[in-house]
Write an enzyme that holds these catalytic residues in place. Sequence first.
Site, PDB file in Angstrom:
ATOM      1  N   ALA A 222      43.720  39.844  21.831  1.00  0.00           N
ATOM      2  CA  ALA A 222      43.236  40.266  23.143  1.00  0.00           C
ATOM      3  C   ALA A 222      42.982  39.100  24.088  1.00  0.00           C
ATOM      4  CB  ALA A 222      41.945  41.074  22.980  1.00  0.00           C
ATOM      5  N   LYS A 223      42.741  37.907  23.530  1.00  0.00           N
ATOM      6  CA  LYS A 223      42.517  36.682  24.303  1.00  0.00           C
ATOM      7  C   LYS A 223      41.468  36.870  25.406  1.00  0.00           C
ATOM      8  CE  LYS A 223      47.115  34.755  23.403  1.00  0.00           C
ATOM      9  NZ  LYS A 223      47.741  35.908  22.726  1.00  0.00           N
ATOM     10  N   ARG A 224      40.352  37.456  25.044  1.00  0.00           N
ATOM     11  CA  ARG A 224      39.289  37.692  26.005  1.00  0.00           C
ATOM     12  C   ARG A 224      38.421  36.444  26.177  1.00  0.00           C
ATOM     13  NH1 ARG A 224      42.372  41.618  27.025  1.00  0.00           N
ATOM     14  NH2 ARG A 224      41.664  43.770  26.799  1.00  0.00           N
TER      15      ARG A 224
END
Length: 287
Positions: free
Chosen positions: A96-98
Amino acid sequence: MSTRFGTRLEDAVERTGRLCVGIDPHPYLLSSWGLSDTAEGIRDFSFRVLDAAQGAAGIIKPQVAFFERHGSAGYAVLEDLLAAARSAGILVIADAKRGDVGTSVEAYGQAWLTPGSPLEADAMTVSAFQGVGSLDAVLALAESSGKGVFVLAATSNPESALIQQAKTSAGTTVSSQIIGELGAWNTTQQTAPDQWGSAGVVLGATVALGDYGVSPRDLENMPILAPGFGHQGAQLSDLRALFGDASRSVLVSASRSILSAGPDGVAGAIAAHSEEIRAAASKASGA
């Protein structure tokens, strides 16, 4: 408290190997599989890959963006996929690379790492652009829930080098600073020597660690999610050459090199990748 993610991950690698199968329903892959670029198409695609992974790989990594582009219908598919993988005993890293600060990043962590959440995964990828300290709430939630995080550290896209190789005021590179802080956090959570941490890093297999001021010693007992094998050019046989002594905790992330085999070949591609990784890992350990 739940069993630590680092422990669960190490156990999964011991049982089924270090292959992490990416589930990336690119439009061109959907087309090549004879599927429509719709929520139903990505459902068919994703569950075929999950079925093929069972018994051959213990970790999957759905790329959230390809589900998100289909809105709520895509997220419904992702929720079902996460639940099915959990029921099958397969670990899921939500790619998700949040990243953010304060309650915003905490909410991202709650979405992906809270037991019982519709989007519950075993780990998620995150960004520390605002500093590793901005992830404190996410790390705390991960540890209390038996979950993990993989923080972007040295990525393989060429434009990343300007920032990731930049020097901090402490004289370290941005990448090595991230790794150092995560290593220190892992140490505070250890309950036994040589235990894998629950905080890992994303390191592209196509980058030279030395260019980022990083050595294998800095990565001791830290899970490493390593994309870049196969389609992007890194060779599985070079596992030891790329990561040195840290290769024991490397997860080999492969997606397009597997998914391009099509619906009839994906199971065979997963099996072939698993066997090649097993041979490379054996060579790396000197066995």
